[in-house]
Scaffold this motif. Structure first.
Motif, PDB file in Angstrom:
ATOM      1  N   MET A   1       0.808  -1.203   0.000  1.00 33.58           N
ATOM      2  CA  MET A   1       0.000   0.000   0.000  1.00 33.58           C
ATOM      3  C   MET A   1       0.854   1.271   0.000  1.00 33.58           C
ATOM      4  O   MET A   1       0.489   2.238  -0.627  1.00 33.58           O
ATOM      5  N   GLU A   4       1.655   2.835  -3.193  1.00 34.33           N
ATOM      6  CA  GLU A   4       0.519   3.495  -3.827  1.00 34.33           C
ATOM      7  C   GLU A   4       0.399   4.942  -3.355  1.00 34.33           C
ATOM      8  O   GLU A   4      -0.028   5.810  -4.096  1.00 34.33           O
ATOM      9  N   PHE A 138      -8.921   4.361  -4.882  1.00 32.37           N
ATOM     10  CA  PHE A 138      -9.039   3.328  -3.853  1.00 32.37           C
ATOM     11  C   PHE A 138     -10.484   2.831  -3.719  1.00 32.37           C
ATOM     12  O   PHE A 138     -10.714   1.657  -3.423  1.00 32.37           O
ATOM     13  N   GLN A 141     -10.974   0.298  -6.333  1.00 30.67           N
ATOM     14  CA  GLN A 141     -10.323  -0.959  -5.941  1.00 30.67           C
ATOM     15  C   GLN A 141     -11.202  -1.726  -4.950  1.00 30.67           C
ATOM     16  O   GLN A 141     -11.309  -2.938  -5.014  1.00 30.67           O
ATOM     17  N   GLN A 142     -11.842  -0.990  -4.049  1.00 29.64           N
ATOM     18  CA  GLN A 142     -12.691  -1.633  -3.056  1.00 29.64           C
ATOM     19  C   GLN A 142     -13.927  -2.244  -3.729  1.00 29.64           C
ATOM     20  O   GLN A 142     -14.334  -3.345  -3.395  1.00 29.64           O
ATOM     21  N   GLU A 146     -10.571  -5.556  -4.561  1.00 28.41           N
ATOM     22  CA  GLU A 146      -9.100  -5.653  -4.497  1.00 28.41           C
ATOM     23  C   GLU A 146      -8.599  -5.274  -3.111  1.00 28.41           C
ATOM     24  O   GLU A 146      -7.513  -5.695  -2.704  1.00 28.41           O
ATOM     25  N   ILE A 147      -9.370  -4.418  -2.418  1.00 35.10           N
ATOM     26  CA  ILE A 147      -9.038  -4.067  -1.032  1.00 35.10           C
ATOM     27  C   ILE A 147     -10.320  -4.174  -0.209  1.00 35.10           C
ATOM     28  O   ILE A 147     -11.424  -4.079  -0.745  1.00 35.10           O
ATOM     29  N   THR A 148     -10.166  -4.342   1.104  1.00 38.23           N
ATOM     30  CA  THR A 148     -11.338  -4.482   1.973  1.00 38.23           C
ATOM     31  C   THR A 148     -11.852  -3.113   2.384  1.00 38.23           C
ATOM     32  O   THR A 148     -11.177  -2.090   2.193  1.00 38.23           O
ATOM     33  N   ASP A 151      -9.512  -1.624   4.859  1.00 41.70           N
ATOM     34  CA  ASP A 151      -8.353  -1.040   4.173  1.00 41.70           C
ATOM     35  C   ASP A 151      -8.711   0.342   3.634  1.00 41.70           C
ATOM     36  O   ASP A 151      -7.919   1.284   3.731  1.00 41.70           O
ATOM     37  N   LEU A 152      -9.915   0.447   3.067  1.00 42.80           N
ATOM     38  CA  LEU A 152     -10.354   1.727   2.507  1.00 42.80           C
ATOM     39  C   LEU A 152     -10.424   2.795   3.594  1.00 42.80           C
ATOM     40  O   LEU A 152      -9.990   3.924   3.383  1.00 42.80           O
ATOM     41  N   VAL A 155      -6.910   3.798   4.428  1.00 43.48           N
ATOM     42  CA  VAL A 155      -6.392   4.623   3.339  1.00 43.48           C
ATOM     43  C   VAL A 155      -6.940   6.039   3.459  1.00 43.48           C
ATOM     44  O   VAL A 155      -6.210   7.025   3.328  1.00 43.48           O
TER      45      VAL A 155
END
Length: 184
Positions: A1, A4, A138, A141-142, A146-148, A151-152, A155
């Motif tokens: 991460m 990114e 992001f 991606q969620q 791709e991310i949980t 994670d979001l 971020v």
């Protein structure tokens, strides 16, 4: 991460660097060669920055001298300075051009402070736009899983922290330039 974030951190850093360059072009009553950075001269049909066709010196705190390497460029440099928004009449002695910076009036200081604040606000808007671009990426991606969601949220916190840091830096740069304008 972390990799990114680097792209967005670099973009935010670049924004503050550009802002610093813009502030250098705001004349603060003392001679600063940075005020010439935005001025280009028609040199043999090509718009060329003054520093690429002449040497610029600061003999004292209120004077800049511009000595072109090609004497044919003297008139073009003089014309470019006159048509710029610098507000200074160049003195051409046939060899060099002198720019004598007058003491700033209170009204002119206030005008320049408004310009500085506008540059600062534009910089903050650019930082927020970078944050928005990052969040959009992001969020996509969620959506693609791709991310949980956790994670979001992380971020989002990290990006906000980064944004706050750079906005604080912009505020500091703006305050410093305003102080410079009024402490002459």
């Amino acid at each position: 991460m972390a990799a990114e974030y680097q792209e967005y951190k670099d973009r935010m850093k670049k924004t503050t660097e550009v802002l610093s360059q813009q502030f250098a072009t705001v004349r603060a009553g003392r001679a600063n060669a940075g005020v010439l950075d935005q001025i280009s001269v028609d040199y043999y049909g090509t718009m060329t920055p003054i520093r690429q066709i002449a040497s610029v010196a600061t003999p004292d705190a209120r004077t800049l001298t511009i000595q072109p390497w090609d004497q044919n460029a003297l008139k073009g440099i003089e014309k470019a300075i006159l048509t710029s928004d610098l507000g200074i009449n160049p003195q051409n002695d046939g060899r060099i051009i002198r720019l004598v910076f007058p003491q700033l009036t209170e009204d002119r200081r206030k005008e320049l402070a408004k310009v500085v604040r506008k540059y600062g606000e534009d910089g903050k808007v650019a930082i927020r736009n970078i944050r928005r671009d990052a969040m959009d990426k992001f969020k996509k991606q969620q959506k693609k899983s791709e991310i949980t969601e956790d994670d979001l949220k992380d971020v989002e916190k990290d990006l906000q922290k980064l944004t706050d840091e750079y906005i604080k830096e912009i505020d500091a740069l703006t305050s410093k330039k305003e102080k410079e304008l009024f402490d002459l």
